[in-house]
Design an enzyme around this catalytic site. Structure first.
Site, PDB file in Angstrom:
ATOM      1  N   PHE A 154       0.804  -1.228   0.000  1.00  0.00           N
ATOM      2  CA  PHE A 154       0.000   0.000   0.000  1.00  0.00           C
ATOM      3  C   PHE A 154       0.831   1.268   0.000  1.00  0.00           C
ATOM      4  CE2 PHE A 154       0.921  -0.185   4.543  1.00  0.00           C
ATOM      5  CZ  PHE A 154       1.044   1.156   4.860  1.00  0.00           C
ATOM      6  N   LYS A 178      -1.198  -7.100  -9.226  1.00  0.00           N
ATOM      7  CA  LYS A 178      -2.177  -7.183  -8.128  1.00  0.00           C
ATOM      8  C   LYS A 178      -1.735  -6.144  -7.090  1.00  0.00           C
ATOM      9  CE  LYS A 178      -3.206  -8.299  -4.507  1.00  0.00           C
ATOM     10  NZ  LYS A 178      -3.509  -7.265  -3.480  1.00  0.00           N
ATOM     11  N   GLU A 181      -4.982  -3.658  -1.954  1.00  0.00           N
ATOM     12  CA  GLU A 181      -6.426  -3.387  -1.939  1.00  0.00           C
ATOM     13  C   GLU A 181      -6.758  -2.131  -1.127  1.00  0.00           C
ATOM     14  OE1 GLU A 181      -4.680  -5.695  -0.525  1.00  0.00           O
ATOM     15  OE2 GLU A 181      -5.614  -6.598   1.241  1.00  0.00           O
ATOM     16  N   SER A 231       5.423  -7.076   3.150  1.00  0.00           N
ATOM     17  CA  SER A 231       5.989  -7.409   4.464  1.00  0.00           C
ATOM     18  C   SER A 231       6.752  -8.741   4.416  1.00  0.00           C
ATOM     19  CB  SER A 231       4.860  -7.479   5.494  1.00  0.00           C
ATOM     20  OG  SER A 231       3.949  -8.482   5.102  1.00  0.00           O
ATOM     21  N   CYS A 286       9.481   1.748   3.295  1.00  0.00           N
ATOM     22  CA  CYS A 286      10.391   0.634   3.587  1.00  0.00           C
ATOM     23  C   CYS A 286      11.817   1.140   3.773  1.00  0.00           C
ATOM     24  CB  CYS A 286      10.354  -0.392   2.477  1.00  0.00           C
ATOM     25  SG  CYS A 286      11.020   0.260   0.960  1.00  0.00           S
ATOM     26  N   GLU A 387       9.092  -4.431  12.929  1.00  0.00           N
ATOM     27  CA  GLU A 387       8.933  -3.323  11.977  1.00  0.00           C
ATOM     28  C   GLU A 387       7.618  -2.627  12.329  1.00  0.00           C
ATOM     29  OE1 GLU A 387       7.839  -4.178   7.886  1.00  0.00           O
ATOM     30  OE2 GLU A 387       8.935  -2.430   7.199  1.00  0.00           O
TER      31      GLU A 387
HETATM   32  P1  NAD Z   1       1.593  -6.680   2.954  1.00  0.00           P
HETATM   33  O1  NAD Z   1       2.644  -7.725   2.982  1.00  0.00           O
HETATM   34  O2  NAD Z   1       0.507  -6.742   3.955  1.00  0.00           O
HETATM   35  O3  NAD Z   1       0.854  -6.686   1.514  1.00  0.00           O
HETATM   36  C1  NAD Z   1       1.586  -6.688   0.317  1.00  0.00           C
HETATM   37  C2  NAD Z   1       0.759  -7.388  -0.766  1.00  0.00           C
HETATM   38  O4  NAD Z   1       0.527  -8.742  -0.363  1.00  0.00           O
HETATM   39  C3  NAD Z   1      -0.612  -6.746  -0.983  1.00  0.00           C
HETATM   40  O5  NAD Z   1      -0.871  -6.709  -2.369  1.00  0.00           O
HETATM   41  C4  NAD Z   1      -1.556  -7.681  -0.252  1.00  0.00           C
HETATM   42  O6  NAD Z   1      -2.846  -7.725  -0.833  1.00  0.00           O
HETATM   43  C5  NAD Z   1      -0.873  -9.025  -0.385  1.00  0.00           C
HETATM   44  N1  NAD Z   1      -1.171  -9.917   0.747  1.00  0.00           N
HETATM   45  C6  NAD Z   1      -1.507  -9.551   2.016  1.00  0.00           C
HETATM   46  N2  NAD Z   1      -1.713 -10.642   2.777  1.00  0.00           N
HETATM   47  C7  NAD Z   1      -1.500 -11.722   1.983  1.00  0.00           C
HETATM   48  C8  NAD Z   1      -1.554 -13.128   2.200  1.00  0.00           C
HETATM   49  N3  NAD Z   1      -1.867 -13.649   3.391  1.00  0.00           N
HETATM   50  N4  NAD Z   1      -1.276 -13.941   1.177  1.00  0.00           N
HETATM   51  C9  NAD Z   1      -0.933 -13.443  -0.037  1.00  0.00           C
HETATM   52  N5  NAD Z   1      -0.880 -12.115  -0.296  1.00  0.00           N
HETATM   53  C10 NAD Z   1      -1.154 -11.260   0.700  1.00  0.00           C
HETATM   54  O7  NAD Z   1       2.347  -5.267   2.993  1.00  0.00           O
HETATM   55  P2  NAD Z   1       1.712  -3.812   3.125  1.00  0.00           P
HETATM   56  O8  NAD Z   1       1.192  -3.633   4.516  1.00  0.00           O
HETATM   57  O9  NAD Z   1       0.826  -3.525   1.984  1.00  0.00           O
HETATM   58  O10 NAD Z   1       3.028  -2.913   2.915  1.00  0.00           O
HETATM   59  C11 NAD Z   1       3.935  -2.623   3.951  1.00  0.00           C
HETATM   60  C12 NAD Z   1       5.095  -3.590   3.959  1.00  0.00           C
HETATM   61  O11 NAD Z   1       5.763  -3.569   2.695  1.00  0.00           O
HETATM   62  C13 NAD Z   1       6.158  -3.216   4.977  1.00  0.00           C
HETATM   63  O12 NAD Z   1       6.615  -4.381   5.599  1.00  0.00           O
HETATM   64  C14 NAD Z   1       7.256  -2.578   4.141  1.00  0.00           C
HETATM   65  O13 NAD Z   1       8.547  -2.629   4.698  1.00  0.00           O
HETATM   66  C15 NAD Z   1       7.167  -3.400   2.902  1.00  0.00           C
HETATM   67  N6  NAD Z   1       7.763  -2.713   1.760  1.00  0.00           N
HETATM   68  C16 NAD Z   1       8.980  -3.169   1.345  1.00  0.00           C
HETATM   69  C17 NAD Z   1       9.613  -2.532   0.285  1.00  0.00           C
HETATM   70  C18 NAD Z   1      10.957  -3.001  -0.195  1.00  0.00           C
HETATM   71  O14 NAD Z   1      11.389  -2.549  -1.244  1.00  0.00           O
HETATM   72  N7  NAD Z   1      11.646  -3.878   0.513  1.00  0.00           N
HETATM   73  C19 NAD Z   1       8.998  -1.437  -0.361  1.00  0.00           C
HETATM   74  C20 NAD Z   1       7.746  -1.016   0.107  1.00  0.00           C
HETATM   75  C21 NAD Z   1       7.146  -1.677   1.167  1.00  0.00           C
END
Ligand code: NAD
Length: 503
Positions: A154, A178, A181, A231, A286, A387
């Site tokens: 997000f 994808k 959401e 994450s 991140c 985090e």
């Molecule tokens: P998230 O892991 O909750 O979601 C990321 C994606 O995974 C979304 O599209 C979500 O719909 C999907 N998802 C969520 N739960 C899932 C599941 N159980 N099974 C399969 N797919 C699932 O992350 P977020 O809260 O949207 O974003 C924040 C996180 O992203 C933080 O941990 C941040 O550090 C990380 N991030 C990392 C980078 C990087 O380059 N390393 C860059 C931006 C964000």
């Protein structure tokens, strides 16, 4: 707006809008108001099949389109992105909450990837060796991987998708995105603009949804490669599942980024840098700095300067001029961060500044939380280990640079880090010894430009290759090595029964 009257966002499959068939919907909030402003139609398994089928049907035509023609469509796309920059930034601020200038900056960083991808024909050149043996030449060609999927978080609804699909598409692949959401509108606009730039239908598709859509993509036999950003627990799941189903995968994950501050730093410069890096975008980056390791006697001076500046930050709706920090993305996330602050207090960290009491007049229902600063933090405390992904900065102390480096290296994450010092020698030692993918020297958020690659180490990345830059081209191409002999007229040759060797 009530939930029932909120407009519904569709999916984008084969160059057209379609409504998801799962029967499930997600609420999209304006986090500054705390109100539902849109709903998003979630994809079910049959929508995933349709999107992958559209991408697969478009693949032969697109992969056979000369790279230069593909690049020209990317050039038109960049122009459209530039002329829609304000609209894109407005959507990001509306659904994510970050300030408009911050959102515009993130759109710019995304556009720079498209700009880089316009030059990909140069990077798709293979190698050629004449006479690897008498009369035998070798060359290599880089070909697309196939249908690629991108799953994005997000916190950067334009920039992170733009890290992926322009690179994949410029390399001749087709793509299924994808997005998160929580703030999905930006992705739809990105897809519509690409279509307007002349991208053939089916080359880029957008599936809205949650884990159900992701898991259907991961197990889909029609998907060849998966790029994920999000994450750490989900990144690990995406990496393991994709690998099990034989897909190429890169999964960029969570972070706990440290700034190491030495006593010889420029104190005012460092405090300003830390404030922006810790509280910009409400800490939902991140590459945010979330932990400071103060070395020697700099700690007390630094904490006091950071406290003064953090306390003076203007927090409010991201659309308001002069606001430096907006709300968190959802009330659930805000409550989680609040809970972690409470945990910090319980475990004995010293709350120098506690943002939990913040009220934003006129936005009482928004998901706001003020800047929070903890001193006296140790590596065993939850506020250090987790985090937090919110406006919380924790300060640890170390006696020496070596001790500070050891703290950073023992942390399981390795996304970004920075050192603040006036000593070239200390900076050089830090750069060499630190086990982190992206390093800043007096630069708090060292996000590499599009022509370098972005990615962390350790539990901040599962997979081998970073995104964009040369590593992005590697990820989205397969190498084929060709060995050629053109026999002379009448040349008979002879059967070979031994392993061929050079000569
Ligand atoms: P998230 O892991 O909750 O979601 C990321 C994606 O995974 C979304 O599209 C979500 O719909 C999907 N998802 C969520 N739960 C899932 C599941 N159980 N099974 C399969 N797919 C699932 O992350 P977020 O809260 O949207 O974003 C924040 C996180 O992203 C933080 O941990 C941040 O550090 C990380 N991030 C990392 C980078 C990087 O380059 N390393 C860059 C931006 C964000």
């Amino acid at each position: 707006m009530s939930v029932t009257t909120a407009p519904v966002l569709p999916l984008w499959i084969g160059g057209a809008e379609v409504v998801g068939t799962s029967g499930r919907f997600g609420d999209v909030f304006d986090p500054a108001l705390g109100e539902v402003i849109r709903r998003v139609s979630f994809a079910g398994p049959s929508d995933v099949d349709r999107a992958v089928a559209a991408a697969r049907a478009a693949l032969p035509g697109w992969s056979d389109t000369p790279p230069l023609r593909r690049a020209r469509i990317l050039a038109r796309y960049r122009e459209l992105l530039e002329s829609h920059r304000a609209e894109l930034a407005g959507l990001i601020t509306q659904e994510h909450g970050k300030t408009l200038p911050d959102a515009a900056g993130s759109v710019q960083r995304g556009i720079e990837v498209v700009e880089f991808a316009e030059g990909i024909p140069h990077l798709l050149k293979g190698e050629h060796s004449e006479d690897v043996a008498g009369g035998v030449d070798s060359h290599s060609v880089l070909q697309p991987v196939g249908v690629c999927a991108g799953i994005t978080p997000f916190n950067f609804p334009a920039m992170v998708p733009l890290w992926m699909f322009p690179m994949a598409i410029a390399c001749g692949n087709t793509f299924v995105l994808k997005p998160s959401e929580k703030d999905p509108s930006t992705s739809l606009l990105l897809a519509r603009l690409f279509h307007e730039a002349g991208l053939p239908q089916g080359v880029l598709n957008v599936l809205m949804g949650d884990g159900e859509a992701v898991n259907a993509l991961l197990s889909h036999p029609g998907v060849n490669a998966v790029s994920f950003v999000g994450s750490t627990p989900i990144a690990r799941h995406v990496y393991e599942t994709s690998a099990r189903t034989g897909k190429r995968v890169q999964a960029l994950a969570g972070a706990k980024n440290h700034a190491v501050v030495l006593p010889d730093c420029e104190l005012e410069f460092t405090a300003n840098a830390l404030i922006g890096a810790a509280y910009g975008s409400a800490g939902e980056r991140c590459m945010a700095i979330s932990a400071v390791v103060a070395v020697g006697d700099v700690g007390d001076r630094l904490v006091e300067r950071v406290r003064q500046k953090a306390a003076a930050l203007k927090v409010g709706p991201g659309t308001e001029a002069g606001v430096e920090m907006g709300p968190l993305v959802t009330s659930a996330h805000r409550d989680r961060v609040r809970g972690l602050i409470e945990k910090g207090v319980q475990e004995g960290a010293k709350p120098v500044l506690d943002g939990r009491g913040l009220k934003v007049p006129g936005s009482e229902n928004g998901f706001f939380l003020g800047p929070t600063l903890f001193d006296g933090v140790t590596t065993s405390m939850t506020v250090y280990r987790e985090e937090i992904f919110g406006p919380v900065l924790v300060v640890l102390r170390a006696r020496t640079l070596d001790e500070a480096i050891a703290i950073v290296n023992q942390n399981p994450y390795g996304n970004g880090t920075a050192i603040f010092t006036n000593s070239g020698n200390a900076a050089r030692t830090f750069e060499h010894d630190i086990e982190v993918g992206m390093v800043g020297i007096n630069v708090p958020i060292p996000v590499p430009m599009a022509f370098y690659s972005f990615g962390g180490w350790k539990q901040s990345l599962f997979g081998d290759l970073h995104v964009h830059g040369a590593e992005g081209v590697k990820f989205y191409t397969r190498t084929k090595a060709v060995t050629t002999r053109w026999p002379e007229p009448e040349e008979k040759g002879k059967a070979g029964f031994t392993m061929p060797t050079l000569g």
